[in-house]
Structure formats: C-alpha cells, structure tokens
Design a protein around this motif. Structure first.
Motif, PDB file in Angstrom:
ATOM      1  N   LEU A 260     -12.923  -6.752  23.998  1.00 55.91           N
ATOM      2  CA  LEU A 260     -14.140  -6.099  24.738  1.00 55.91           C
ATOM      3  C   LEU A 260     -14.875  -7.223  25.311  1.00 55.91           C
ATOM      4  N   GLY A 261     -15.451  -7.330  26.556  1.00 57.78           N
ATOM      5  CA  GLY A 261     -16.101  -8.301  27.233  1.00 57.78           C
ATOM      6  C   GLY A 261     -15.841  -8.453  28.598  1.00 57.78           C
ATOM      7  N   ALA A 262     -16.362  -9.340  29.489  1.00 55.92           N
ATOM      8  CA  ALA A 262     -16.248  -9.382  30.826  1.00 55.92           C
ATOM      9  C   ALA A 262     -14.707  -9.767  31.033  1.00 55.92           C
ATOM     10  N   ASP A 263     -14.185  -8.986  32.319  1.00 51.01           N
ATOM     11  CA  ASP A 263     -12.788  -8.895  32.682  1.00 51.01           C
ATOM     12  C   ASP A 263     -12.269 -10.306  32.570  1.00 51.01           C
ATOM     13  N   HIS A 264     -12.929 -11.168  33.159  1.00 50.35           N
ATOM     14  CA  HIS A 264     -12.616 -12.609  33.696  1.00 50.35           C
ATOM     15  C   HIS A 264     -12.128 -13.340  32.437  1.00 50.35           C
ATOM     16  N   VAL A 265     -12.859 -13.026  31.312  1.00 51.37           N
ATOM     17  CA  VAL A 265     -12.730 -13.707  30.316  1.00 51.37           C
ATOM     18  C   VAL A 265     -11.508 -13.226  29.244  1.00 51.37           C
ATOM     19  N   ILE A 266     -11.719 -11.564  28.876  1.00 49.94           N
ATOM     20  CA  ILE A 266     -10.624 -11.125  28.274  1.00 49.94           C
ATOM     21  C   ILE A 266      -9.226 -10.695  28.819  1.00 49.94           C
ATOM     22  N   ASN A 267      -9.352 -10.520  30.226  1.00 44.55           N
ATOM     23  CA  ASN A 267      -7.828 -10.317  30.710  1.00 44.55           C
ATOM     24  C   ASN A 267      -6.945 -11.283  30.701  1.00 44.55           C
ATOM     25  N   PRO A 268      -7.255 -12.836  30.671  1.00 45.68           N
ATOM     26  CA  PRO A 268      -6.140 -13.786  30.417  1.00 45.68           C
ATOM     27  C   PRO A 268      -5.869 -13.672  29.028  1.00 45.68           C
ATOM     28  N   MET A 269      -6.957 -13.361  27.968  1.00 48.74           N
ATOM     29  CA  MET A 269      -6.525 -13.202  26.428  1.00 48.74           C
ATOM     30  C   MET A 269      -5.449 -12.215  26.375  1.00 48.74           C
ATOM     31  N   ARG A 270      -5.719 -11.100  26.998  1.00 44.01           N
ATOM     32  CA  ARG A 270      -4.805  -9.905  26.833  1.00 44.01           C
ATOM     33  C   ARG A 270      -3.652 -10.369  27.182  1.00 44.01           C
ATOM     34  N   THR A 282       5.957 -11.615  10.782  1.00 45.89           N
ATOM     35  CA  THR A 282       5.477 -10.812   9.710  1.00 45.89           C
ATOM     36  C   THR A 282       5.492 -11.508   8.330  1.00 45.89           C
ATOM     37  N   GLY A 283       5.884 -12.817   8.450  1.00 38.58           N
ATOM     38  CA  GLY A 283       5.965 -13.760   7.070  1.00 38.58           C
ATOM     39  C   GLY A 283       4.559 -14.459   7.249  1.00 38.58           C
ATOM     40  N   ARG A 284       3.770 -14.258   8.192  1.00 39.26           N
ATOM     41  CA  ARG A 284       2.503 -15.226   8.390  1.00 39.26           C
ATOM     42  C   ARG A 284       1.437 -14.221   8.144  1.00 39.26           C
ATOM     43  N   SER A 285       0.156 -14.705   8.018  1.00 40.49           N
ATOM     44  CA  SER A 285      -0.833 -13.730   7.877  1.00 40.49           C
ATOM     45  C   SER A 285      -1.416 -13.440   9.327  1.00 40.49           C
ATOM     46  N   LEU A 286      -2.087 -12.252   9.334  1.00 40.91           N
ATOM     47  CA  LEU A 286      -2.388 -11.759  10.685  1.00 40.91           C
ATOM     48  C   LEU A 286      -3.217 -12.640  11.248  1.00 40.91           C
ATOM     49  N   LEU A 287      -4.420 -13.202  10.602  1.00 38.31           N
ATOM     50  CA  LEU A 287      -5.029 -14.210  11.545  1.00 38.31           C
ATOM     51  C   LEU A 287      -4.399 -15.532  12.244  1.00 38.31           C
ATOM     52  N   SER A 288      -3.597 -15.943  11.210  1.00 38.66           N
ATOM     53  CA  SER A 288      -2.693 -17.116  11.689  1.00 38.66           C
ATOM     54  C   SER A 288      -1.798 -16.648  12.913  1.00 38.66           C
ATOM     55  N   ASN A 289      -1.154 -15.550  12.845  1.00 41.12           N
ATOM     56  CA  ASN A 289      -0.513 -14.992  14.160  1.00 41.12           C
ATOM     57  C   ASN A 289      -1.445 -14.938  15.278  1.00 41.12           C
ATOM     58  N   ASP A 295      -3.410 -18.695  21.001  1.00 40.06           N
ATOM     59  CA  ASP A 295      -3.625 -20.314  21.385  1.00 40.06           C
ATOM     60  C   ASP A 295      -5.239 -20.663  21.349  1.00 40.06           C
ATOM     61  N   ILE A 296      -5.771 -20.158  20.392  1.00 38.40           N
ATOM     62  CA  ILE A 296      -7.094 -20.579  20.303  1.00 38.40           C
ATOM     63  C   ILE A 296      -7.615 -20.704  19.139  1.00 38.40           C
ATOM     64  N   GLN A 297      -8.789 -21.396  18.764  1.00 40.41           N
ATOM     65  CA  GLN A 297      -9.303 -21.401  17.370  1.00 40.41           C
ATOM     66  C   GLN A 297     -10.811 -20.335  17.524  1.00 40.41           C
ATOM     67  N   PHE A 298     -10.755 -19.581  16.735  1.00 43.88           N
ATOM     68  CA  PHE A 298     -11.636 -18.500  16.441  1.00 43.88           C
ATOM     69  C   PHE A 298     -13.148 -19.391  16.302  1.00 43.88           C
ATOM     70  N   PRO A 299     -14.137 -18.897  16.823  1.00 46.98           N
ATOM     71  CA  PRO A 299     -15.412 -19.599  16.278  1.00 46.98           C
ATOM     72  C   PRO A 299     -15.473 -19.038  14.827  1.00 46.98           C
ATOM     73  N   SER A 300     -16.119 -19.797  14.117  1.00 46.53           N
ATOM     74  CA  SER A 300     -16.097 -19.656  12.648  1.00 46.53           C
ATOM     75  C   SER A 300     -17.360 -19.878  11.955  1.00 46.53           C
ATOM     76  N   PRO A 301     -17.878 -19.450  10.639  1.00 45.77           N
ATOM     77  CA  PRO A 301     -19.010 -19.729  10.455  1.00 45.77           C
ATOM     78  C   PRO A 301     -19.068 -21.189   9.957  1.00 45.77           C
ATOM     79  N   GLN A 302     -18.033 -21.882   9.648  1.00 41.66           N
ATOM     80  CA  GLN A 302     -17.901 -23.292   9.474  1.00 41.66           C
ATOM     81  C   GLN A 302     -18.476 -24.197  10.924  1.00 41.66           C
ATOM     82  N   SER A 303     -18.039 -23.536  12.054  1.00 39.06           N
ATOM     83  CA  SER A 303     -18.378 -24.379  13.105  1.00 39.06           C
ATOM     84  C   SER A 303     -19.210 -23.831  14.048  1.00 39.06           C
ATOM     85  N   SER A 304     -20.208 -22.762  14.022  1.00 39.44           N
ATOM     86  CA  SER A 304     -20.936 -22.030  14.690  1.00 39.44           C
ATOM     87  C   SER A 304     -21.837 -21.029  14.023  1.00 39.44           C
TER      88      SER A 304
END
Ligand SMILES: [Zn+2]
Ligand SMILES: [Zn+2]
Length: 385
Positions: A260-270, A282-289, A295-304
């Motif tokens: 969800l979001g603007a095409d120019h941001v989400i299309n490259p991610m998709r 499937t041997g790793r957690s969903l978030l780690s996958n 290939d990103i670091q999600f914004p987290s409560p620790q960083s934002s």
C-alpha cells in the motif's frame, strides 16, 4: 461509591438490609429469596471494598453459602459494587433453593437447578482458578488459559438448556477455525478445557511469528493486535506499508502480501519480492525472510517513532477515519501526500474534471488531480468498500 449512593443501591436490591454504622462497613437484616427471609450480615473492611466482605447469616443461609462458596467468592471479586453483588447473591441462592426443593421431590429430569449444580461441580474439578467469569444464570462461562510467554487466552462456553445431552458451543480467541468440540453425554468442562489447550499448542509458532513482527516493526493495523488477528500492516517507510496475512497453522510459509502506498515507492518493492520469492526459506522466521527478500531494514520502535508513520490524511486531516488509516498516497515523489481511500474517492468523484473511464487500469477508475500538488492521480473503485 459514596455512602448515600451505596445505601440507595443496596436498598433497591435488599430493602430490609440496613447499615449498622455511619461508615456503612457493617450491614445487617434480611435477604428475601423465593419468598423466604434469610438473616444476612455483611462486614466490610474500613475502605468499604466489598471484594473483601465477610458474609455471615443464620444456619440456613450458611448452609447455602457453604455449598456455593467458590462461586460466591468469585462473584464477590468480579462484581463492581455491593448492590450488584447482592443481586447476584440472590440469584445464586434462588438456584440453590430451587435445586434443594427439587432434589427433595427427587425429580429425575434435567432441570436448570441440577444443571447449575453440575456445572459448579465441573468447575470445582477443573479448578476455580481457570474460571474467568460466569453469568448469573449459569448458561455461559469463560475459562482462561495462560500461555508459556504469559499471554492469556479465553474460551467462552455457552451451555445448552439440555446440557450435557446437547453439546455446548464455544467461542475462542484462536486465529484459525472455530474449535471443533468432541462431546459425549459424559463430557465435562475439563474435556473442553483440554481440547482448548491442545488447540492453543497448535498456534504457538503463529504467535511467536506475529510477536516478532509486533516487537521489531511498526504495525499500523490493527491498532492493538488480538491473539486471533492474522494480518499485520507493517510500515515500510514514508506513507508506504505492506500488509501480510499469516497462515495460523503454517506461519513460516509464504504469507499473502498487499503493498500500500504510492506506486513509485511500492512497485519496485513488489518487483523485488516477486523476483526473490524462490529464496523464501521456511526454516527461518517470516520477518527474517521479508527483510532478506526485500533487502530492507524495517523501521522499528528502536529506530523511529510511531508518529513518523501516522501522517494524517491530506483531505480530512485525521489519521483514523471510521477505523481506517490512510492507505493511498500521491504518486508524485515530491508530494507523497497520504489519503484515506474513501476521502480520495469522494474527492475525485466530486471534481468536475474527475471522470470515470474504462482504461488499461480497468473499469471504474477515477482520474483527477492531487489536491496538494495538482499532479494527476487515479483511484480504482474497490467493490468491498
Ligand atoms: Zn481522510
Ligand atoms: Zn500530490
């Protein structure tokens, strides 16, 4: 509750129960149950907290109180004030007296009274600490189970008037299907509880999966995730997010995605996610996958901070509108203004220049200009809204 309010409320339930002192810590008089007057005395602590009340009475009342002491103690803890407790106490006494008069007539039929005494016996064998609440008519009750990580889970059991001949129905906070109850005429509440705990065990990995997401990312929706919530809308960055819907029984499998979001941001991610799907492990957690494949670091409560991702809608100037949060954004990278779907849809529909067309975007796409930067913007009608 002030003393005057309390005495009025008590008067309405038990008009012949009166306070013996000005502080209203001692009450004495009669409680009338099924036309019979029973002597009752209630002693409260100095702070008048009814949950620590002592109940005393004549031998007849004491006999009733003794056989139902767990239930009465439980109601004492869970009622908001003395008057409410007294009205529940009357209810319980009515049941016990009904039960005794019918037992003396030795009627074999399943009556409400025998049902209620059976339920109470069942709870006793299960353990009173597992009862979270019970309604005064004994027709539904809630049991609680504590998970290994301190999480609490509830099952509400609705008893049929023909209980235990007809199976109860249950509602739970499990994320999967409703609990399929195996029930025979000999089954008890303990059997339900065992089946509930077995089901809880099946979802342990699911709850670990969503707990990791809840702790390490900004979950925009739901605002306060419940144990049954399978979806999370995770912030990716400024006005962009991904909604993942997790399979509760196979939480490490590839989930459903919606960007969800603007095409120019989400299309490259998709595109990146689709290109890397083969690497889902499937041997790793969903978030780690997710982190690896996008290939990103999600914004987290620790960083934002949460405010970084809760920018208000550019049309109605609120963040939450009837439960929805802005999930559209202007596609102009210099603008990026977020909008609620409904606000933007209404705005574009009302513009004289707004027009609906059949186009390469499909039927019912509305075009117009962004209210902020005037760059063309489009929105597709969604049938489920
Ligand atoms: Zn809005
Ligand atoms: Zn714009």
């Amino acid at each position: 509750m002030a003393t005057l309010e309390q005495s009025q409320a008590v008067y309405e339930v038990c008009p012949r129960l009166v306070p013996l002192n000005r502080q209203q810590t001692c009450w004495d008089g009669l409680i009338c149950v099924k036309g019979q007057d029973l002597h009752l005395r209630i002693e409260l602590p100095d702070d008048r907290d009814h949950r620590r009340a002592k109940l005393l009475g004549d031998w007849l009342l004491n006999q009733h109180l003794r056989s139902y002491r767990h239930l009465i103690g439980q109601r004492l803890q869970n009622t908001p004030d003395l008057a409410t407790f007294l009205s529940e106490l009357k209810n319980i006494l009515e049941h016990t007296m009904q039960h005794q008069s019918e037992a003396s007539k030795s009627q074999p039929s399943v009556t409400m009274a025998t049902q209620c005494s059976q339920v109470i016996g069942d709870i006793g064998r299960l353990g009173w600490e597992k009862l979270s609440s019970i309604d005064p008519s004994f027709s539904s009750l809630q049991l609680i189970s504590e998970g290994p990580n301190g999480s609490k889970h509830y099952i509400t059991v609705h008893l049929d008037p023909q209980h235990p001949v007809v199976a109860p129905t249950c509602t739970t906070d499990l994320p999967g299907e409703t609990l399929e109850l195996h029930w025979t005429h000999q089954s008890t509440l303990a059997d339900i509880y065992t089946q509930f705990e077995e089901s809880l065990g099946k979802y342990r990995e699911f709850w670990d999966t969503v707990a990791e997401i809840d702790e390490q990312t900004w979950v925009l929706e739901p605002e306060r995730p419940m144990p049954s919530d399978r979806s999370r809308r995770i912030a990716l960055g400024n006005n962009s997010s991904v909604q993942v819907t997790v399979d509760p029984l196979y939480p490490k499998m590839l989930p459903e995605f919606k960007f969800l979001g603007a095409d120019h941001v989400i299309n490259p991610m998709r595109d990146k996610l689709n290109a890397n799907l083969k690497d889902w492990d499937t041997g790793r957690s969903l978030l780690s996958n997710l982190k690896t494949l996008l290939d990103i670091q999600f914004p987290s409560p620790q960083s934002s901070s949460r405010e970084d991702f809760s920018e208000e809608c550019g049309i109605c100037y609120s963040y939450r509108l009837e439960g929805a949060i802005p999930d559209r954004a202007c596609d102009n990278p210099q603008c990026n203004k977020p909008y609620h779907y409904s606000c933007l849809y209404e705005w574009l529909s009302s513009l004289p220049s707004g027009h609906q067309t059949i186009s390469k975007y499909g039927f019912n796409t509305i075009f117009g200009n962004c209210p902020y930067c005037d760059v063309p913007i489009k929105i597709k009608r969604e049938n489920n809204r």
